[in-house]
Design a protein around this motif. Structure first.
Motif, PDB file in Angstrom:
ATOM      1  N   CYS A   1       0.772  -1.262   0.069  1.00  0.00           N
ATOM      2  CA  CYS A   1      -0.075  -0.031  -0.010  1.00  0.00           C
ATOM      3  C   CYS A   1       0.671   1.121   0.107  1.00  0.00           C
ATOM      4  O   CYS A   1       1.779   1.488   0.680  1.00  0.00           O
ATOM      5  CB  CYS A   1      -0.945  -0.022   1.154  1.00  0.00           C
ATOM      6  SG  CYS A   1      -1.990   1.494   1.188  1.00  0.00           S
ATOM      7  N   TRP A   2       0.649   2.198  -1.019  1.00  0.00           N
ATOM      8  CA  TRP A   2       1.303   3.309  -0.777  1.00  0.00           C
ATOM      9  C   TRP A   2      -0.127   4.359  -0.639  1.00  0.00           C
ATOM     10  O   TRP A   2      -1.011   4.725  -1.166  1.00  0.00           O
ATOM     11  CB  TRP A   2       1.676   4.035  -2.208  1.00  0.00           C
ATOM     12  CG  TRP A   2       2.986   3.273  -2.364  1.00  0.00           C
ATOM     13  CD1 TRP A   2       3.821   2.740  -1.613  1.00  0.00           C
ATOM     14  CD2 TRP A   2       3.540   3.073  -3.832  1.00  0.00           C
ATOM     15  NE1 TRP A   2       4.900   2.233  -2.477  1.00  0.00           N
ATOM     16  CE2 TRP A   2       4.769   2.501  -3.778  1.00  0.00           C
ATOM     17  CE3 TRP A   2       2.691   3.367  -5.188  1.00  0.00           C
ATOM     18  CZ2 TRP A   2       5.269   2.034  -4.934  1.00  0.00           C
ATOM     19  CZ3 TRP A   2       3.650   2.943  -6.145  1.00  0.00           C
ATOM     20  CH2 TRP A   2       4.794   2.151  -5.952  1.00  0.00           C
ATOM     21  N   SER A   3       0.179   5.314   0.697  1.00  0.00           N
ATOM     22  CA  SER A   3      -0.951   6.258   0.882  1.00  0.00           C
ATOM     23  C   SER A   3      -0.148   7.368   1.531  1.00  0.00           C
ATOM     24  O   SER A   3       0.594   8.057   0.795  1.00  0.00           O
ATOM     25  CB  SER A   3      -1.970   5.705   1.875  1.00  0.00           C
ATOM     26  OG  SER A   3      -1.168   4.898   3.025  1.00  0.00           O
ATOM     27  N   GLY A   4      -0.365   7.971   2.812  1.00  0.00           N
ATOM     28  CA  GLY A   4       0.274   9.032   3.196  1.00  0.00           C
ATOM     29  C   GLY A   4       0.154   9.138   4.523  1.00  0.00           C
ATOM     30  O   GLY A   4      -0.409   8.197   5.300  1.00  0.00           O
ATOM     31  N   PHE A   5       0.640  10.335   5.124  1.00  0.00           N
ATOM     32  CA  PHE A   5       0.535  10.583   6.616  1.00  0.00           C
ATOM     33  C   PHE A   5      -0.900  10.404   7.217  1.00  0.00           C
ATOM     34  O   PHE A   5      -0.776   9.607   8.290  1.00  0.00           O
ATOM     35  CB  PHE A   5       0.778  11.994   6.911  1.00  0.00           C
ATOM     36  CG  PHE A   5       2.261  12.489   6.840  1.00  0.00           C
ATOM     37  CD1 PHE A   5       3.204  11.549   6.397  1.00  0.00           C
ATOM     38  CD2 PHE A   5       2.541  13.737   7.057  1.00  0.00           C
ATOM     39  CE1 PHE A   5       4.634  11.987   6.251  1.00  0.00           C
ATOM     40  CE2 PHE A   5       4.013  14.167   7.117  1.00  0.00           C
ATOM     41  CZ  PHE A   5       4.888  13.356   6.681  1.00  0.00           C
ATOM     42  N   LEU A   6      -1.928  10.951   6.434  1.00  0.00           N
ATOM     43  CA  LEU A   6      -3.190  10.827   7.127  1.00  0.00           C
ATOM     44  C   LEU A   6      -3.442   9.297   7.380  1.00  0.00           C
ATOM     45  O   LEU A   6      -4.167   9.169   8.338  1.00  0.00           O
ATOM     46  CB  LEU A   6      -4.108  11.649   6.135  1.00  0.00           C
ATOM     47  CG  LEU A   6      -5.487  11.700   6.782  1.00  0.00           C
ATOM     48  CD1 LEU A   6      -5.662  12.835   7.991  1.00  0.00           C
ATOM     49  CD2 LEU A   6      -6.603  12.204   5.928  1.00  0.00           C
ATOM     50  N   ASP A   7      -3.343   8.398   6.460  1.00  0.00           N
ATOM     51  CA  ASP A   7      -3.515   6.925   6.507  1.00  0.00           C
ATOM     52  C   ASP A   7      -2.634   6.408   7.615  1.00  0.00           C
ATOM     53  O   ASP A   7      -3.076   5.837   8.618  1.00  0.00           O
ATOM     54  CB  ASP A   7      -3.507   6.529   5.171  1.00  0.00           C
ATOM     55  CG  ASP A   7      -3.844   4.775   5.591  1.00  0.00           C
ATOM     56  OD1 ASP A   7      -4.735   4.409   6.072  1.00  0.00           O
ATOM     57  OD2 ASP A   7      -3.392   4.223   4.604  1.00  0.00           O
ATOM     58  N   VAL A   8      -1.299   6.477   7.426  1.00  0.00           N
ATOM     59  CA  VAL A   8      -0.467   5.915   8.470  1.00  0.00           C
ATOM     60  C   VAL A   8      -0.470   6.342   9.603  1.00  0.00           C
ATOM     61  O   VAL A   8      -0.817   5.784  10.958  1.00  0.00           O
ATOM     62  CB  VAL A   8       0.888   5.760   7.807  1.00  0.00           C
ATOM     63  CG1 VAL A   8       2.000   5.246   8.811  1.00  0.00           C
ATOM     64  CG2 VAL A   8       1.040   4.896   6.608  1.00  0.00           C
ATOM     65  N   MET A   9      -0.220   7.635   9.949  1.00  0.00           N
ATOM     66  CA  MET A   9      -0.288   8.373  11.260  1.00  0.00           C
ATOM     67  C   MET A   9      -1.722   8.800  11.884  1.00  0.00           C
ATOM     68  O   MET A   9      -1.707   8.872  12.983  1.00  0.00           O
ATOM     69  CB  MET A   9       0.560   9.567  11.241  1.00  0.00           C
ATOM     70  CG  MET A   9       2.165   9.357  10.429  1.00  0.00           C
ATOM     71  SD  MET A   9       2.961   8.251  11.394  1.00  0.00           S
ATOM     72  CE  MET A   9       3.875   9.284  12.606  1.00  0.00           C
ATOM     73  N   GLY A  10      -2.432   8.776  10.888  1.00  0.00           N
ATOM     74  CA  GLY A  10      -3.952   9.406  11.217  1.00  0.00           C
ATOM     75  C   GLY A  10      -4.768   7.993  11.577  1.00  0.00           C
ATOM     76  O   GLY A  10      -5.199   7.554  12.709  1.00  0.00           O
ATOM     77  N   MET A  11      -5.062   7.377  10.410  1.00  0.00           N
ATOM     78  CA  MET A  11      -5.980   6.081  10.403  1.00  0.00           C
ATOM     79  C   MET A  11      -5.296   4.780  11.045  1.00  0.00           C
ATOM     80  O   MET A  11      -6.049   3.784  11.143  1.00  0.00           O
ATOM     81  CB  MET A  11      -6.733   5.977   9.072  1.00  0.00           C
ATOM     82  CG  MET A  11      -7.447   7.210   8.648  1.00  0.00           C
ATOM     83  SD  MET A  11      -8.317   6.903   7.211  1.00  0.00           S
ATOM     84  CE  MET A  11      -9.142   8.426   6.908  1.00  0.00           C
ATOM     85  N   ASN A  12      -4.054   4.911  11.317  1.00  0.00           N
ATOM     86  CA  ASN A  12      -3.743   3.823  11.899  1.00  0.00           C
ATOM     87  C   ASN A  12      -3.056   4.203  13.214  1.00  0.00           C
ATOM     88  O   ASN A  12      -3.489   3.685  14.272  1.00  0.00           O
ATOM     89  CB  ASN A  12      -2.535   3.093  11.054  1.00  0.00           C
ATOM     90  CG  ASN A  12      -3.180   2.238   9.984  1.00  0.00           C
ATOM     91  OD1 ASN A  12      -3.528   1.073  10.177  1.00  0.00           O
ATOM     92  ND2 ASN A  12      -3.085   2.743   8.735  1.00  0.00           N
ATOM     93  N   LEU A  13      -2.017   4.949  13.329  1.00  0.00           N
ATOM     94  CA  LEU A  13      -1.260   5.315  14.635  1.00  0.00           C
ATOM     95  C   LEU A  13      -2.440   6.207  15.578  1.00  0.00           C
ATOM     96  O   LEU A  13      -2.713   5.389  16.717  1.00  0.00           O
ATOM     97  CB  LEU A  13      -0.182   6.327  14.492  1.00  0.00           C
ATOM     98  CG  LEU A  13       0.569   6.804  15.894  1.00  0.00           C
ATOM     99  CD1 LEU A  13       1.246   5.322  16.192  1.00  0.00           C
ATOM    100  CD2 LEU A  13       1.820   7.862  15.556  1.00  0.00           C
TER     101      LEU A  13
END
Lengths: 265, 301, 265, 301
Positions: free
Chosen positions: C89-101
């Motif tokens: 998966c390639w997404s961004g901050f919002l996905d990795v740091m927001g919707m995961n972390l």
């Protein structure tokens, strides 16, 4: 998902349908380069007509996450794959309704209405019958969002007394509630600017925020209009006639945009 | 590699009555039909259902009398007609419905997906939708407030975190990496807001296929609990790029949904009368009908 | 972007590097099926080692929006194209740091540190020199976010007195500030669980939240450790020795994961 | 069709000194080098710059003495070294720096992109980052508050809405529909938060190309004011799928950035000494060097 009902011909002109006058009037409300949130039916027809004539640079956004589609076949709804065809962007609600509409970059949005009152408040949620019994319909979907946030709102609906009452049975999408300004209502969008019916084009008074007559469609008598309107309507001294669609507009509507007459029936 | 492929009945067995489930369909597109049929067969009761714009999947569940509480932004079956079962249940007060708008449901999911317990919005103000929410059980989910920086008036929405989110996708690998073709409405936020996430995929592909266009992965595998592989799993609703909606069956559905008695017949014939989704597909016309509905590769329908 | 410095060999064993012991110790902190936010350098090496041994189902997320990459060449940073290779998966901050972390699904995150104090507070922002002069370094990037929100945090750093002071010069990423619990600090994440240095593995006391010695690396003397630690360290009565990497772990590290010794130098 | 393709100097001429510009680079990837060089040549002063994780582009602008206020989540040039010019400007107090974190800058952009004037976050609490913000000019952008529904403590962040957002993308059409290859860090939120949006594209494609995979359109054309077509526009930083970073030049840059005097030489040679980006590319080695750096189609670097 904005509701717009099929509208059977109302005017007396033998060879031009009321829906065609409505579509052309809707198209004239759109300026080149604007960002529009489109509903299905006449709003979509009007937007495509504008794009094919005076406004080639319109950006047409659909709630579900579709931008600038060029459908080859006429879709039955906003979730119909037919309306995804040849789009320049597929995203979702968050992008279209959040990062465009809520962001404040949408110039105009179309709404349909079960009921619209003299201050442009729209009901798409329920109907109260004589018996007092309540009948639920579609609800808001994106309607309230568009009414709250678009710089201006254009309502397209059928002109009937019961659909234009003094007060709506349910206030789904705010216009100028109680004749108040949008600022007083804490709403960002400019509110309703036009109501396009099968009898006339209506606008809103800058001071009172109440509905006023802008033009009567050809062949429609004023008495007829008043009879079919459930609230007091401000009538100007001389009443312009809504311009008929041009020959080219009619050709586009009939031969290219809705050849099967799905929305122009 | 984790293999998360399960059958729809296995998955539905793990869902207790009373759960809050979020459905990823929109009107007549990518509805969770295979899942909803199984929920009905297994008679999961007292459900809370949330959906941005309701479709046939929610209408079926409500018609089957399994939904106690509905959180929605509105909806219909597009030109095929209204959501008769939902509307009737509201009229007879057999269902409590929390009415929102497309964007406010999406924002409630977004807050849930981001781990925010609340989020502001500028919709709903000055509407009867907000008044009714404030007057009912919805009151615990909305609160008027001002921006601490600008003083502007907002409605604060409580995050929505469904017990189980269901999304119907075109493509997934066995670990649950999902790619959605066409517009995605609120699916990404709805999926990631869920405490559990189950996807139904038309096609299972090798992970190597996902790795060829990772920018198209809308749902990463580590968030997914189970992958249900069910071709034509959304019929009679459409799945872009895979098949068109079944207009005949949609008309038949709406005809039956108008009348409670006739709706019972529909359930009997197409849900209780089918052991699984394959039997249901046979009743819809089987292979020959599926081939008629299969999408043109260029048009996507 | 979490800083982790290159760490030259410290232990006395002729044929095993301290960095290899650190990588193996880091790998042992990760359980199969967990979701990890990975920093560059030893954290990445440790994560890959865990994935190749006891934890094949790890989900490895990178701040920039990359999931489960399988680099063919060793990257120099988190924005290096080399670390995008074969991602799922390639997404961004919002996905990795927001919707995961921020969503709370990240089990463990790695941090580097310029300084770490006895309560696991981390400084990656600036250094105060004897002269009092301030030298700015990289700042937080995702470090404070990981420290605030991951269920547990693993710090990998070089063991030096100046890097392990009583109080950090700047509190970039909170541990158990002032010995307080994470609840008292209104932080969701569980805070630091391990500090892996080139001399020892350190943990945190469940009551005092202060750093305590868990194990000494082979060949490191206790006096040496104490001399090189700037704050009072709780020392257990009998001190375990950090297990050496297995032959297979060493083979993977040297032949497959970092053959050029870029991070294991 | 609207043709929005403009030259970098045309675009930079429209940007007044004192503007807030948001740069879409990250460390040594997709930096706005062509734009930053032109901002320096045209001496646009007193800039406010925001960036999630700063890279070479911001370091250049700060080193050239054009930045008054920096809003960032941190950053460096990865293994090539720290952002010397940024760090030195902070040490000499010639720059006011508002320190955040990757996620908090992203959330500030997200709020701006959604038209929310504020958004809550659970980072920053109990850190010196928050204390310093509260003690300085940053105080007007952060506020501790509690969730009205759960009572949980949050930091509320003020939306970030830059005057002009710049993003470097691989592919755009002449209307500005953009597709980004590889991870996107905070580019979507940063781009859509901008009051104006300018993109620099490595390649201009026909709209029909965009229409073949509209799910990859991260920035829709109607949001874009201008499209700058500049191949190798990000060198010496990398553009995934197009070219690798120029490691030699990055080392040369860091060597010069260490010392103010030597940095002046760098600017003289590579910025003021070049009429435009093409001349700069010649100094970097021209066609032959560009071909060495061109990405392998499978690896992307």
């Amino acid at each position: 998902m904005q509701v717009t009902e099929g509208t059977k011909s109302r005017n007396r002109l033998p060879d031009i349908r009321a829906t065609e006058i409505m579509a052309a009037a809707g198209a004239r409300e759109l300026r080149d380069g604007e960002v529009i949130i489109v509903g299905l039916g006449l709003p979509e027809v009007a937007t495509v007509l504008a794009k094919r004539t005076h406004a080639p640079r319109l950006a047409a956004l659909l709630e579900v996450g579709v931008m600038n589609p060029a459908p080859r076949d006429t879709p039955v709804g906003l979730a119909d794959s037919r309306i995804f065809y040849r789009a320049t962007c597929w995203s979702g609600f968050l992008d279209v309704m959040g990062m465009n509409l809520h962001r404040g970059v949408v110039d105009a949005g179309f709404l349909g209405a079960l009921e619209l009152d003299r201050y442009g408040n729209v009901n798409t949620t329920l109907l109260k019958q004589e018996s007092g019994k309540i009948r639920y319909v579609n609800g808001s979907a994106g309607g309230n969002d568009v009414a709250s946030l678009a710089k201006r709102v254009i309502v397209i609906m059928r002109h009937e007394k019961r659909k234009l009452p003094l007060a709506v049975a349910y206030l789904t999408s705010p216009g100028f509630v109680g004749g108040r300004s949008r600022e007083e209502l804490n709403l960002r969008g400019g509110g309703p600017s036009r109501v396009i019916t099968d009898m006339a084009v209506l606008g809103f008074d800058a001071k009172t925020h109440a509905v006023s007559l802008l033009s009567l469609h050809p062949g429609i008598r004023l008495e007829e209009l008043v009879e079919n309107t459930g609230f007091p309507l401000h009538i100007p001294n001389d009443i312009p006639t809504t311009p008929l669609p041009s020959a080219e507009e009619l050709r586009l509507l009939r031969e290219e945009i809705d050849p099967k007459g799905l929305h122009l029936k | 590699m984790v293999d998360k492929v399960k059958s729809v009945s296995e998955v539905v067995h793990t869902i207790p009555s009373g759960s809050h489930i979020a459905l990823g369909g929109f009107a007549i597109a990518r509805n969770l039909i295979a899942v909803v049929h199984e929920l009905i067969r297994q008679q999961k009761r007292d459900l809370t259902v949330s959906q941005g714009v309701v479709g046939l999947d929610t209408d079926l569940l409500v018609g089957a009398g399994l939904v106690r509480h509905l959180i929605m932004g509105g909806g219909s079956l597009d030109r095929f007609g209204p959501a008769h079962c939902v509307n009737r249940a509201r009229e007879t007060k057999s269902l409590h419905c929390e009415d929102y708008t497309s964007l406010s449901v999406c924002f409630r999911y977004l807050a849930g997906a981001l781990g925010l317990s609340f989020i502001p919005i500028k919709s709903l103000l000055a509407s009867e939708i907000l008044e009714r929410l404030e007057a009912g059980p919805g009151a615990e989910n909305v609160k008027r407030s001002k921006c601490p920086f600008t003083g502007e008036e907002y409605v604060l929405l409580r995050a929505l975190t469904p017990d189980v989110s269901f999304v119907h996708v075109q493509i997934a690998d066995r670990e649950g990496n999902c790619q959605i073709n066409g517009p995605r409405w609120e699916n990404e936020e709805q999926a990631k807001a869920g405490r559990r996430l189950v996807v139904v995929a038309e096609e299972i592909v090798p992970t190597e296929y996902i790795q060829r266009s990772p920018e198209r992965t809308i749902i990463p595998g580590h968030r997914v609990e189970a992958v249900i592989h069910q071709p034509f799993g959304a019929l009679p609703t459409a799945v872009f790029g895979c098949y068109d909606y079944d207009a005949d069956h949609l008309r038949l559905y709406v005809e039956h949904a108008k009348e409670p008695e006739r709706f019972k017949e529909y359930l009997k014939a197409f849900v209780f009368g089918c052991r699984d989704h394959w039997e249901y597909l046979e009743k819809l016309g089987g292979l020959r009908r599926m081939e008629e509905l299969r999408a043109d590769p260029i048009l996507g329908y």
